[in-house]
Design an enzyme around this catalytic site. Structure first.
Site, PDB file in Angstrom:
ATOM      1  CB  ALA A  69       7.597 -20.341 -40.623  1.00  0.00           C
ATOM      2  N   GLY A 108       8.458 -18.924 -35.567  1.00  0.00           N
ATOM      3  CA  GLY A 108       7.637 -20.099 -35.304  1.00  0.00           C
ATOM      4  C   GLY A 108       8.310 -21.066 -34.340  1.00  0.00           C
ATOM      5  CD  GLU A 111       4.853 -17.577 -33.663  1.00  0.00           C
ATOM      6  OE1 GLU A 111       5.386 -18.008 -34.714  1.00  0.00           O
ATOM      7  OE2 GLU A 111       3.894 -16.802 -33.651  1.00  0.00           O
ATOM      8  CD  GLU A 131       7.943 -14.368 -36.409  1.00  0.00           C
ATOM      9  OE1 GLU A 131       8.574 -13.652 -35.604  1.00  0.00           O
ATOM     10  OE2 GLU A 131       7.556 -15.518 -36.121  1.00  0.00           O
TER      11      GLU A 131
HETATM   12  C1  3H9 Z   1       8.005 -17.361 -39.006  1.00  0.00           C
HETATM   13  O1  3H9 Z   1       8.489 -18.123 -38.230  1.00  0.00           O
HETATM   14  C2  3H9 Z   1       6.529 -17.134 -39.113  1.00  0.00           C
HETATM   15  C3  3H9 Z   1       5.814 -17.739 -37.941  1.00  0.00           C
HETATM   16  O2  3H9 Z   1       5.336 -16.728 -37.117  1.00  0.00           O
HETATM   17  C4  3H9 Z   1       4.750 -18.738 -38.331  1.00  0.00           C
HETATM   18  C5  3H9 Z   1       3.606 -18.239 -39.089  1.00  0.00           C
HETATM   19  C6  3H9 Z   1       2.510 -19.212 -39.356  1.00  0.00           C
HETATM   20  N1  3H9 Z   1      13.395 -20.785 -43.681  1.00  0.00           N
HETATM   21  O3  3H9 Z   1      21.337 -17.436 -42.190  1.00  0.00           O
HETATM   22  P1  3H9 Z   1      22.169 -18.618 -42.490  1.00  0.00           P
HETATM   23  C7  3H9 Z   1      18.444 -21.007 -44.643  1.00  0.00           C
HETATM   24  S1  3H9 Z   1       8.950 -16.507 -40.113  1.00  0.00           S
HETATM   25  C8  3H9 Z   1      14.031 -21.254 -44.743  1.00  0.00           C
HETATM   26  O4  3H9 Z   1      23.233 -18.484 -43.513  1.00  0.00           O
HETATM   27  P2  3H9 Z   1      23.339 -18.511 -39.862  1.00  0.00           P
HETATM   28  C9  3H9 Z   1      19.240 -19.869 -45.269  1.00  0.00           C
HETATM   29  O5  3H9 Z   1      18.596 -19.366 -46.410  1.00  0.00           O
HETATM   30  C10 3H9 Z   1      10.594 -17.071 -39.775  1.00  0.00           C
HETATM   31  N2  3H9 Z   1      15.376 -21.227 -44.880  1.00  0.00           N
HETATM   32  O6  3H9 Z   1      22.801 -19.253 -41.170  1.00  0.00           O
HETATM   33  C11 3H9 Z   1      20.542 -20.564 -45.574  1.00  0.00           C
HETATM   34  O7  3H9 Z   1      20.383 -21.300 -46.779  1.00  0.00           O
HETATM   35  P3  3H9 Z   1      21.620 -21.561 -47.766  1.00  0.00           P
HETATM   36  C12 3H9 Z   1      11.159 -16.508 -38.534  1.00  0.00           C
HETATM   37  C13 3H9 Z   1      16.090 -20.690 -43.894  1.00  0.00           C
HETATM   38  O8  3H9 Z   1      23.914 -19.550 -39.032  1.00  0.00           O
HETATM   39  C14 3H9 Z   1      20.700 -21.554 -44.418  1.00  0.00           C
HETATM   40  O9  3H9 Z   1      19.394 -21.748 -43.898  1.00  0.00           O
HETATM   41  N3  3H9 Z   1      12.551 -16.884 -38.412  1.00  0.00           N
HETATM   42  C15 3H9 Z   1      15.476 -20.177 -42.752  1.00  0.00           C
HETATM   43  O10 3H9 Z   1      24.153 -17.331 -40.258  1.00  0.00           O
HETATM   44  C16 3H9 Z   1      21.597 -21.059 -43.314  1.00  0.00           C
HETATM   45  O11 3H9 Z   1      21.151 -19.773 -42.903  1.00  0.00           O
HETATM   46  C17 3H9 Z   1      13.528 -16.141 -38.921  1.00  0.00           C
HETATM   47  O12 3H9 Z   1      13.298 -15.084 -39.478  1.00  0.00           O
HETATM   48  C18 3H9 Z   1      14.073 -20.241 -42.660  1.00  0.00           C
HETATM   49  N4  3H9 Z   1      13.417 -19.780 -41.570  1.00  0.00           N
HETATM   50  O13 3H9 Z   1      22.047 -17.923 -39.153  1.00  0.00           O
HETATM   51  C19 3H9 Z   1      14.924 -16.669 -38.788  1.00  0.00           C
HETATM   52  N5  3H9 Z   1      16.441 -19.693 -41.921  1.00  0.00           N
HETATM   53  O14 3H9 Z   1      22.524 -22.510 -47.011  1.00  0.00           O
HETATM   54  C20 3H9 Z   1      15.630 -16.618 -40.106  1.00  0.00           C
HETATM   55  C21 3H9 Z   1      17.608 -19.926 -42.532  1.00  0.00           C
HETATM   56  O15 3H9 Z   1      21.018 -22.138 -48.987  1.00  0.00           O
HETATM   57  N6  3H9 Z   1      16.958 -17.199 -40.048  1.00  0.00           N
HETATM   58  N7  3H9 Z   1      17.410 -20.525 -43.720  1.00  0.00           N
HETATM   59  O16 3H9 Z   1      22.225 -20.224 -47.992  1.00  0.00           O
HETATM   60  C22 3H9 Z   1      17.990 -16.570 -39.470  1.00  0.00           C
HETATM   61  O17 3H9 Z   1      17.881 -15.504 -38.912  1.00  0.00           O
HETATM   62  C23 3H9 Z   1      19.333 -17.236 -39.574  1.00  0.00           C
HETATM   63  O18 3H9 Z   1      19.280 -18.147 -40.630  1.00  0.00           O
HETATM   64  C24 3H9 Z   1      19.786 -18.005 -38.293  1.00  0.00           C
HETATM   65  C25 3H9 Z   1      21.093 -18.781 -38.623  1.00  0.00           C
HETATM   66  C26 3H9 Z   1      20.062 -16.968 -37.194  1.00  0.00           C
HETATM   67  C27 3H9 Z   1      18.750 -18.969 -37.867  1.00  0.00           C
END
Ligand code: 3H9
Length: 695
Positions: A69, A108, A111, A131
């Site tokens: 998400a 998500g 999911e 999450e």
């Molecule tokens: C969820 O899914 C809830 C569901 O159950 C649905 C409920 C209804 N959203 O980390 P990076 C941005 S909760 C918004 O440096 P990497 C991040 O801020 C979500 N922004 O890259 C950054 O911005 P900036 C569950 C996001 O390659 C840029 O993208 N998912 C999101 O080192 C690059 O990110 C997670 O918890 C996001 N979801 O790592 C996954 N994700 O360029 C969260 C990233 O301005 N994300 N951004 O600094 C991660 O773990 C890592 O970003 C990922 C990539 C492994 C994907």
């Protein structure tokens, strides 16, 4: 969303024979923002409507499958279409939908994939429901569908740890149906889709299969045991317990009822302060990588080889960080015995990890093979980055940097692992290139702790700074920039806390009273337990000791902390701590000598004086420009000092109680805060103007 995200997600449908390929994109990580949800719906609907299409491959452009998400949307009014709409469209499709996964399919994102009828992935892909790290639970059916594939026991592990599950493990557990060659995801997924059609495979819906959860139905002991086994890990956090309850619901209730439980608990978490704090911490960590005057495209040194000076605890731990990342390291010591001892400790650490099954014997050898020992500093001539990790003595450090200046190749980055000394002064020793000098302050044990304070000296070049930040990320650290001041960000604040702890000791609180309050607040331990762990004799010497502090007296009695079986506390042979009558008496004697009488000190006072003193010091650190932003301070404390992430760091916490309250309390404690104590002008200003540090 990301500062690099475009306004809108895109989708396109390509038709190859009977297969419709729906490709969506929303850089950088394909987060499921409103426009991405719309793009998925539009793409899938178009494929469903296309007369030639009989099976659909759902794939993402860019570096990853859907990463979850859009976290920035939480806490804002929901915007249609919902994620559920997209999921229902996929799950109820009369044409089979095959998810094609690369990068990370998270939250998500997974999911959505779990609503597809089949899933294929490349070997480097990872799937997970992380999450819990955001103080949340998978709120789009993940807690109900994952256990239906992997079983309740594995789901408990995966979901409460937020594990990124490697493709091979996904295949073994049935989470993905096939792994296709790297770089051939699209073709592999299309071939798989053709096979589904050729074999007339069913429109498999995860929600309908109960065989993996039924064996656990009516067996609460699985969950009770799991809670008990992980109580320490989950201490203070709400989300793990909420996730467990959802998995219990998946086991004990029909799908739709379980999903209703999930929805209710998700809404509770998403509106709560813990999730708000943890989401804040997620973005704080990413913001820390950005340095306003050092653009992203600043040239950096490609670090292909590293030199480390000192094979002690820090040097060895730092060497492991690089070896773990596959980067060769030359470790220099003054004498062969010290070098051998240091390398033996590294080997023992790796072998212990191997004993726990976390490394193979082959991996141990490979990592040891990346380490070369030397007693000649000239061996560092070819290194791209050299990190000095000798003990804290300015004269020795300057001598080393003068030598490095003469030895190292042009362009090499020269780093010091000092935890408190003046990086500018150290840089003067590298007389011909002070701009190459930067601080890289690792935290002990360096191979475990996530934090790296990157200390920017007055002359540090953009290239040296950007290189230190970049290599920090590469070796898995959270790097935060600090300016030069005694103790930098973290230890300077810790000192402010220590002063209050010591002061309260002289007012009638015992070490265990103070430690208990901070432990209950969520810290892994309080200041006195921490001193016992680190060793009370750090910086102490028998020759100069004058019985002038409680600590000196303890050291003189050979109560030097855990390692001697006694310090502030008494320890049994398993290192369990017990309040010590000896310490109590020493404290009382000091009080008597100073004419101090004991007064009752409330838990609130202990918490406020220690934590608000840190907040106050942090405000000074901010106003002096030592930290770039309040959230950097929080990132330091969460990753280096065990600050409970569900409280979002000292600055976020100060905002939850309000800067005005912090100021009121500090003023009320008045003289007790100590003669040298003063309230930060920035803190006073925020309090007066009703403003905050982090919002
Ligand atoms: C969820 O899914 C809830 C569901 O159950 C649905 C409920 C209804 N959203 O980390 P990076 C941005 S909760 C918004 O440096 P990497 C991040 O801020 C979500 N922004 O890259 C950054 O911005 P900036 C569950 C996001 O390659 C840029 O993208 N998912 C999101 O080192 C690059 O990110 C997670 O918890 C996001 N979801 O790592 C996954 N994700 O360029 C969260 C990233 O301005 N994300 N951004 O600094 C991660 O773990 C890592 O970003 C990922 C990539 C492994 C994907």
């Amino acid at each position: 969303m990301s500062t690099h995200a475009p306004a809108n997600a895109t989708q396109r449908l390509d038709v190859e024979g009977a297969i419709g390929i729906v490709t969506v994109a929303y850089p950088p990580v394909n987060a499921l923002s409103r426009s991405m949800r719309q793009a998925i719906i539009d793409g899938i609907a178009a494929a469903q409507a296309h007369p030639d299409v009989q099976a659909i491959v759902f794939i993402c452009d860019g570096r990853t499958f859907l990463a979850g998400a859009d976290i920035t949307e939480f806490g804002k009014p929901p915007q249609a279409p919902s994620l559920y709409e997209a999921q229902d469209l996929i799950e109820n499709s009369t044409k089979p939908v095959i998810a094609a996964i690369h990068g990370t399919s998270l939250g998500g994102g997974l999911e959505v994939a779990l609503c597809c009828h089949y899933r294929v992935a490349v070997p480097s892909a990872k799937c997970g429901l992380p999450e819990v790290h955001l103080g949340l639970l998978p709120g789009a059916g993940g807690t109900q569908r994952l256990p239906r594939i992997v079983g309740a026991a594995k789901a408990l592990d995966y979901i409460t740890a937020g594990t990124h599950i490697p493709a091979s493990e996904c295949l073994a557990s049935g989470l993905v149906d096939a792994v296709v060659p790297e770089g051939e995801l699209r073709a592999g997924a299309v071939a798989f889709a053709r096979q589904v059609l050729a074999e007339g495979r069913p429109l498999r819906k995860v929600r309908d299969s109960d065989d993996k959860v039924l064996p656990f139905r009516g067996k609460p002991e699985l969950f009770a045991d799991f809670r008990q086994a992980n109580a320490k890990r989950f201490r203070g956090f709400l989300a793990p317990e909420y996730n467990i309850r959802c998995i219990e619901a998946a086991v004990n209730l029909p799908f739709d009822e379980g999903k209703a439980v999930e929805r209710k608990l998700f809404l509770e978490l998403v509106g709560g302060i813990q999730s708000q704090a943890q989401r804040y911490a997620f973005f704080a960590e990413r913001a820390a990588a950005k340095i306003p005057d050092v653009p992203d495209d600043t040239p950096t040194v490609k670090v292909a080889s590293v030199g480390i000076i000192g094979a002690g605890t820090m040097g060895g731990g730092i060497a492991m960080c690089f070896a773990n990342a596959g980067i060769p390291v030359t470790i220099v010591e003054t004498a062969p015995a010290a070098l051998d001892k240091g390398l033996a400790v590294v080997r023992r650490n790796y072998e212990n990890t191997a004993k726990k099954g976390k490394l193979t014997a082959e991996q141990v050898e490979k990592r040891m093979g990346l380490l070369t020992g030397s007693v000649d500093m000239n061996s560092l001539a070819g290194c791209d980055l050299v990190i000095e990790a000798v003990f804290e003595n300015m004269a020795i450090k300057k001598e080393i940097f003068a030598k490095l200046d003469a030895i190292c190749k042009p362009g090499a980055v020269l780093a010091t692992n000092t935890s408190a000394l003046d990086v500018n002064e150290i840089a003067t020793a590298a007389a011909s290139r002070p701009e190459a000098v930067v601080g890289m302050h690792f935290f002990s044990p360096a191979n475990v702790m996530k934090l790296l304070e990157v200390v920017r000296g007055a002359k540090t070049s953009h290239t040296a700074l950007a290189t230190a930040m970049q290599i920090g990320k590469k070796i898995g650290k959270v790097a935060v920039v600090s300016g030069v001041c005694p103790g930098f960000i973290g230890n300077r604040m810790l000192r402010a806390r220590g002063e209050q702890a010591q002061a309260m000791l002289m007012e009638g609180a015992m070490p265990w009273d103070i430690d208990r309050v901070l432990y209950d607040f969520g810290m892994p331990m309080g200041p006195f337990a921490m001193s016992d762990l680190a060793g009370l004799d750090i910086g102490w010497s028998k020759e100069t000791s004058k019985s002038s502090t409680v600590r000196e007296v303890l050291c003189e009695m050979d109560r030097r902390g855990q390692k001697t079986g006694a310090g502030y506390y008494d320890y049994d042979d398993k290192r369990n701590a017990k309040p010590s009558e000896v310490t109590r008496q020493i404290v009382r004697d000091f009080m008597a000598k100073a004419g101090q009488t004991t007064r009752p000190i409330s838990d609130d006072e202990i918490l406020e004086r220690t934590v608000y003193a840190m907040v106050n010091e942090a405000a000074k650190i901010l106003e002096e420009g030592i930290a770039l932003r309040a959230s950097d301070i929080d990132t330091v404390y969460i990753n280096g000092y065990g600050w409970p992430v569900y409280r979002g760091g000292p600055m976020f916490y100060a905002d939850t109680v309000g800067p005005a309250t912090v100021v009121d309390k500090l003023q009320a404690y008045g003289e007790r805060m100590g003669a040298g104590f003063s309230i930060s002008p920035l803190l006073l200003k925020l309090a007066a103007e009703g403003r905050f540090f982090t919002r």
